[in-house]
Design an enzyme around this catalytic site. Structure first.
Site, PDB file in Angstrom:
ATOM      1  N   HIS A 147     -11.384 -17.997 -60.148  1.00 42.34           N
ATOM      2  CA  HIS A 147     -10.092 -18.643 -59.879  1.00 42.34           C
ATOM      3  C   HIS A 147     -10.240 -20.107 -59.446  1.00 42.34           C
ATOM      4  CE1 HIS A 147      -8.864 -14.584 -60.216  1.00 42.34           C
ATOM      5  NE2 HIS A 147      -9.028 -14.226 -58.979  1.00 42.34           N
ATOM      6  N   ASP A 200      -8.189 -14.485 -66.319  1.00 42.58           N
ATOM      7  CA  ASP A 200      -8.273 -14.993 -64.956  1.00 42.58           C
ATOM      8  C   ASP A 200      -6.822 -15.166 -64.552  1.00 42.58           C
ATOM      9  OD1 ASP A 200      -8.165 -16.772 -62.722  1.00 42.58           O
ATOM     10  OD2 ASP A 200     -10.271 -17.214 -63.093  1.00 42.58           O
ATOM     11  N   HIS A 201      -6.318 -14.283 -63.692  1.00 49.45           N
ATOM     12  CA  HIS A 201      -4.860 -14.254 -63.519  1.00 49.45           C
ATOM     13  C   HIS A 201      -4.311 -15.539 -62.901  1.00 49.45           C
ATOM     14  CE1 HIS A 201      -5.722 -12.867 -59.387  1.00 49.45           C
ATOM     15  NE2 HIS A 201      -4.497 -13.248 -59.084  1.00 49.45           N
TER      16      HIS A 201
END
Ligand code: BG6
Length: 505
Positions: free
Chosen positions: A257, A194-195
């Site tokens: 996110h 999950d960046h």
């Protein structure tokens, strides 16, 4: 005097081979190659000398052409500037294998890896990055397994698999993907990206909360009135309609996110900084969020789709007129919702989340609104503004605390002022890009910044309770907002009911 406490040094990564499936695709060229170059660049030199990067894709192109694509990606997008010496070293690490989709593709990959390892004296430390469409993940993992490229970890090396979001499109498919991964891989081998967790400002959440004596004492329902999490994007759907029109804002942003931001803000102090302790503390937040009843969905969740409007002086069409979008699409490009974390710390404190495309600005933030003071002393005639701690994730990374202060003068006038920290000004150092951080963590084998199976399923459980209602109701209840505005009136009304407004970035 400045005191820098170095808790975890940036250690050199062990030598390994990074295999990128989907190497000619967007993610590989926009994010992965530039991030690996930055890690390897002259300033950082984080990659071990023997490390190799093998791009795999269908297309038959010579390795030099792959290197040329990589170079132009690095020139345009890498956080670290392209320098010839660094580039030459990096380019010599790049290898390319075409026809990976052929029946013998994985056997050839295996032979190539063995050859690389033999000639470089490398241990079989392998990282397989699946930068491929989500529906291909399980097939690829099975082929990795069948060709003997991944086994359970043994003493001689490691094999790790990196998986991108989305993990599933609903609770059922997420469970199926996790079960499929677990058929061939141990959870310790799976790195679900999950960046947002790799963003510098998000990594600072825990330091801010648990590294300062003033915040943790008041981080609870006795002092906090409500929390707002905003991820707003200026861009519309762009060229991604093929994916986005089946996903929508709830699946695309909230399930992953935004729930990760929420769990970092709401978690209890973990017992230690070890990955399992941090991930457990975050997971407990999600466990405390109950799925919504249909009635709660109607009252607490607002969905909307952008209509024609103006952004930055340009005309934006209706979402349903964007190329690739179904004309009768019921996909939401905006969501605002209220939820509660049902535990002792957060009892009764609403968390408001909102995200959308085609909004006036790209801005992500978390705003912690503290409780109002009693209307005594300075506030006989009106309420003083409450203190707000705002964590700006992007852009203008930093945080500010609004406090009430006396305005200079003979009279007694007071007004809110901001105590503000801007990362760039304060630290004057390059922040690693999210993918640099995350690739580095995969290589050193630290799972703290990655999402475990139960976390994925817990957040889908909540999201599913909303999807079920929306699926039944189709376009009924789908609102609209003009592109370039801050979303539908109903979302503002939701906050007005709480006697406040959305934080405006
Ligand atoms: C991705 C979503 O995960 O995150 C995109 O699929 C979104 O729709 C993007 O634009 C936002 O990321 P960032 O880092 O630009 O805030």
């Amino acid at each position: 005097m400045d005191q820098i406490v170095r808790l975890a040094g940036a250690e050199k990564v062990p030598p390994c081979t990074v295999v990128i499936f989907g190497a000619s695709g967007d993610l590989a060229m926009r994010k992965l190659i530039p991030a690996l170059y930055s890690l390897d660049s002259c300033g950082e030199r984080m990659l071990a000398d023997e490390t190799m990067i093998v791009g795999c894709a269908r297309r038959a192109i010579p390795v030099d052409q792959f290197r040329q694509h990589a170079r132009s990606a690095v020139e345009r997008l890498a956080n670290a500037p392209l320098q010839e010496g660094c580039w030459d070293r990096f380019a010599s690490r790049l290898d390319y294998l075409s026809g990976i989709d052929h029946p013998e593709g994985f056997a050839r990959l295996k032979a190539r890896l063995e050859q690389i390892e033999l000639s470089g004296g490398l241990p079989p430390n392998r990282i397989f990055y699946l930068a491929i469409p989500p529906d291909a993940i399980l097939d690829w993992v099975q082929r990795l397994h069948d060709s003997g490229l991944i086994g359970l970890p043994e003493g001689r090396g490691f094999s790790r698999v990196v998986v991108e979001k989305p993990i599933g499109v609903d609770l059922r498919s997420a469970r199926a993907i996790n079960a499929g991964l677990h058929r061939y891989l141990d959870e310790s081998q799976i790195f679900r990206i999950d960046h947002y967790l790799g963003k510098e400002t998000v990594r600072n959440f825990m330091v801010l909360r648990f590294g300062n004596s003033i915040f943790e004492q008041i981080w609870n329902s006795h002092h906090i009135d409500h929390v707002q999490i905003t991820v707003s994007e200026e861009e519309g759907v762009g060229a991604r309609a093929g994916y986005y029109d089946h996903a929508g804002a709830l699946r695309d942003m909230v399930q992953n996110h935004m729930f990760q931001l929420l769990s970092l803000i709401a978690m209890e102090p973990p017992v230690s900084l070890a990955a399992e302790d941090v991930r457990q503390a975050k997971l407990n937040v999600l466990r405390a969020i109950k799925p919504l009843t249909p009635e709660e969905v109607h009252h607490q969740v607002i969905r909307a789709q952008y209509a024609a409007g103006h952004l930055d002086g340009k005309v934006v069409p209706d979402y349903s007129h964007e190329p690739g979008v179904a004309p009768d699409s019921a996909t939401e490009t905006y969501v605002a919702l209220k939820l509660f974390v049902n535990n002792w710390r957060w009892s009764g404190v609403p968390f408001y989340l909102r995200t959308g495309k085609a909004l006036p600005r790209r801005a992500s933030s978390v705003a912690i609104h503290f409780k109002h003071l009693p209307a005594i002393l300075f506030a006989e005639h009106h309420r003083l503004p409450a203190n707000v701690l705002t964590l700006r994730i992007q852009p203008d990374e930093g945080f500010s605390l609004s406090v009430t202060a006396k305005q200079p003068g003979l009279d007694l006038s007071i007004r809110p002022v901001n105590m503000d920290l801007h990362y760039e000004r304060e630290f004057q150092a390059r922040s690693p890009e999210a993918y640099e951080m995350l690739l580095y963590e995969v290589m050193i084998g630290d799972q703290t910044l990655f999402v475990d199976a139960e976390t994925v399923e817990r957040s889908w459980l909540f999201i599913q309770s909303i999807l079920d209602v929306w699926e039944r109701e189709g376009r009924q209840g789908l609102l609209s907002y003009a592109a370039g505005s801050w979303g539908p009136a109903a979302a503002h009304q939701m906050l007005r009911q709480h006697q406040c407004g959305w934080y405006e970035p």
